[in-house]
Design a protein around this motif. Structure first.
Motif, short mmCIF file in Angstrom:
data_model
loop_
_atom_site.label_atom_id
_atom_site.label_comp_id
_atom_site.label_asym_id
_atom_site.label_seq_id
_atom_site.Cartn_x
_atom_site.Cartn_y
_atom_site.Cartn_z
N GLY A 188 9.75 -1.96 -3.83
CA GLY A 188 9.83 -2.83 -4.11
C GLY A 188 10.63 -3.58 -3.23
N ARG A 189 11.92 -2.89 -2.62
CA ARG A 189 12.36 -3.74 -1.42
C ARG A 189 12.77 -4.72 -0.14
NH1 ARG A 189 16.32 -7.39 -0.48
NH2 ARG A 189 17.67 -6.56 1.20
N LEU A 190 11.23 -3.28 0.10
CA LEU A 190 11.06 -3.83 1.56
C LEU A 190 9.80 -4.97 1.38
CD1 LEU A 190 10.17 -0.99 3.98
CD2 LEU A 190 11.60 -3.38 4.62
N ASP A 191 8.68 -4.60 0.02
CA ASP A 191 7.74 -5.89 -0.43
C ASP A 191 8.28 -6.86 -0.52
OD1 ASP A 191 6.89 -3.26 -1.22
OD2 ASP A 191 5.81 -4.22 -1.46
N GLU A 192 9.67 -6.94 -1.02
CA GLU A 192 11.02 -8.38 -1.37
C GLU A 192 11.23 -9.01 0.10
OE1 GLU A 192 13.34 -7.83 -4.21
OE2 GLU A 192 14.83 -8.70 -2.64
N LEU A 193 11.55 -8.35 0.81
CA LEU A 193 12.10 -8.31 2.30
C LEU A 193 10.73 -9.35 3.71
CD1 LEU A 193 14.51 -5.59 3.05
CD2 LEU A 193 15.23 -8.09 3.29
N PHE A 194 9.53 -8.06 3.01
CA PHE A 194 8.46 -8.42 4.19
C PHE A 194 8.03 -10.18 3.75
CE2 PHE A 194 5.78 -5.20 6.59
CZ PHE A 194 7.24 -5.04 6.78
N ARG A 195 7.88 -10.30 2.21
CA ARG A 195 8.07 -11.63 1.93
C ARG A 195 8.74 -13.10 2.58
NH1 ARG A 195 5.87 -8.87 -2.84
NH2 ARG A 195 4.16 -7.69 -2.52
N ASP A 201 -0.01 -10.71 2.46
CA ASP A 201 -0.63 -9.18 2.38
C ASP A 201 0.15 -8.06 1.88
OD1 ASP A 201 -2.85 -10.51 2.62
OD2 ASP A 201 -3.34 -10.22 4.11
N VAL A 202 1.19 -7.82 1.74
CA VAL A 202 2.28 -7.15 1.57
C VAL A 202 1.79 -5.74 0.41
CG1 VAL A 202 4.40 -6.93 1.84
CG2 VAL A 202 4.14 -8.95 2.33
N ALA A 203 2.07 -5.00 1.27
CA ALA A 203 1.67 -3.56 0.55
C ALA A 203 2.26 -2.51 0.65
CB ALA A 203 0.30 -3.16 0.52
N THR A 204 2.58 -1.71 0.21
CA THR A 204 3.37 -0.46 0.58
C THR A 204 3.01 0.68 -0.12
OG1 THR A 204 5.31 -1.00 0.28
CG2 THR A 204 5.98 0.95 -0.31
N THR A 205 2.84 1.53 0.52
CA THR A 205 2.06 3.10 -0.12
C THR A 205 3.39 3.99 0.29
OG1 THR A 205 0.07 2.56 1.42
CG2 THR A 205 0.19 4.47 1.00
#
Ligand SMILES: C[S@@+](CC[C@H](N)C(=O)[O-])C[C@H]1O[C@@H](n2cnc3c(N)ncnc32)[C@H](O)[C@@H]1O
Length: 280
Positions: A188-195, A201-205
């Motif tokens: 969840g850390r990167l999604d938070e930083l992206f936002r 449209d942030v998503a991590t795979t």
């Protein structure tokens, strides 16, 4: 960080074939998730010796453009040579801190897509780096970054780091401390930083990326010449202590020897986002 990567530049470049095979599928996925297509203008941040830059140059074709940037002048020189050798006149290379692309003259909103392969986790302030990418993208432009995930999914890195710290007489480090190899692996850390940087449209795979090599010694040869965080920790030890550290790492990494050779498990996170069409 610049000095570390200047020192490791030749080693990273010399192991391009192995790195290329290891990251083949994740790199294809990263380019797809960033929206790299024929004719795109693409910003490649922390491009290293430019392995993924060459893939992007191929994808965008001669009517597209790739700007490969990196903090280390030595590794940028290698990226420039590699692009020239591949005959890609539409690849440009520049030395730049990913946290400050401004003094490069990267103009606002001039790129269709951006990528950062195994670079963002080294930034002391990754949010700043993501804000720079956001500024460089046109509205609607896409970004995809690739980083290592959690320590337990990247056991070889954990072994290398803990063994190096022990032999250097240093305490264990919080793996999620900014600037470390695994610093962006927390779910969840990167999604938070992206936002926070303004992406939508942030998503991590998560993707498995097993490093297949003939033997543990091939992995150690790669690490000894190009794994700058480990080399930096061992840099202050005398020759005998350094060899003792490498010997213990080798013994522990032998656990990943299989009938097919050596297979080091890794998990990577690909995080994608898009600069919204109307910036709030
Ligand atoms: C593991 S290498 C990856 C290189 C390349 N992207 C690849 O996957 O082959 C990490 C790269 O990040 C670069 N780097 C680290 N911190 C950086 C920063 N703040 N700005 C730009 N590049 C940085 C290093 O110089 C190094 O080339």
């Amino acid at each position: 960080m610049r000095i570390q990567w200047d020192t490791a530049a030749a080693g990273w470049n010399a192991h391009t074939a192995g790195i290329r095979a290891w990251l083949r599928k994740p790199t294809d996925a990263m380019c797809r998730m960033a929206g790299v297509t024929a004719g795109s203008r693409v910003l490649d941040v922390a491009a290293g010796a430019g392995d993924q830059t060459l893939d992007i140059a191929e994808l965008v074709g001669p009517h597209g453009h790739v700007l490969a940037t990196d903090l280390s002048p030595a590794i940028v020189a290698l990226a420039r040579d590699n692009a020239a050798r591949a005959g890609f006149a539409h690849v440009e290379t520049r030395v730049a801190d990913g946290e400050d692309l401004g003094d490069l003259g990267v103009s606002e909103a001039s790129f269709d897509a951006a990528v950062c392969r195994l670079g963002l986790m080294f930034f002391p302030d990754p949010l700043r780096g993501l804000r720079e990418i956001h500024r460089a993208l046109r509205p609607g432009g896409g970004v995809c970054t690739m980083v290592f995930s959690r320590p337990e999914k990247n056991p070889c890195l954990t072994i290398l780091m803990s063994t190096a710290l022990k032999h250097a007489g240093l305490p264990a480090r919080d793996p999620f401390l900014a600037g470390g190899l695994l610093s962006l692996g927390q779910p969840g850390r990167l999604d938070e930083l992206f936002r926070s940087a303004g992406f939508h449209d942030v998503a991590t795979t998560a993707l498995d990326a097993v490093f297949h090599l003939p033997s543990v010694d091939d992995y150690l040869a790669f690490v000894r010449s190009s794994a700058s965080p480990i080399l930096q920790i061992l840099g202050h030890l005398d020759a005998a202590s350094t060899e003792a550290a490498w010997s213990e790492m080798r013994n522990r990494l032998m656990a990943f020897t299989t009938q097919e050779g050596w297979e080091g498990p890794n998990e990577l996170l690909l995080t994608a986002g898009r600069r919204p069409n109307e910036t709030p």
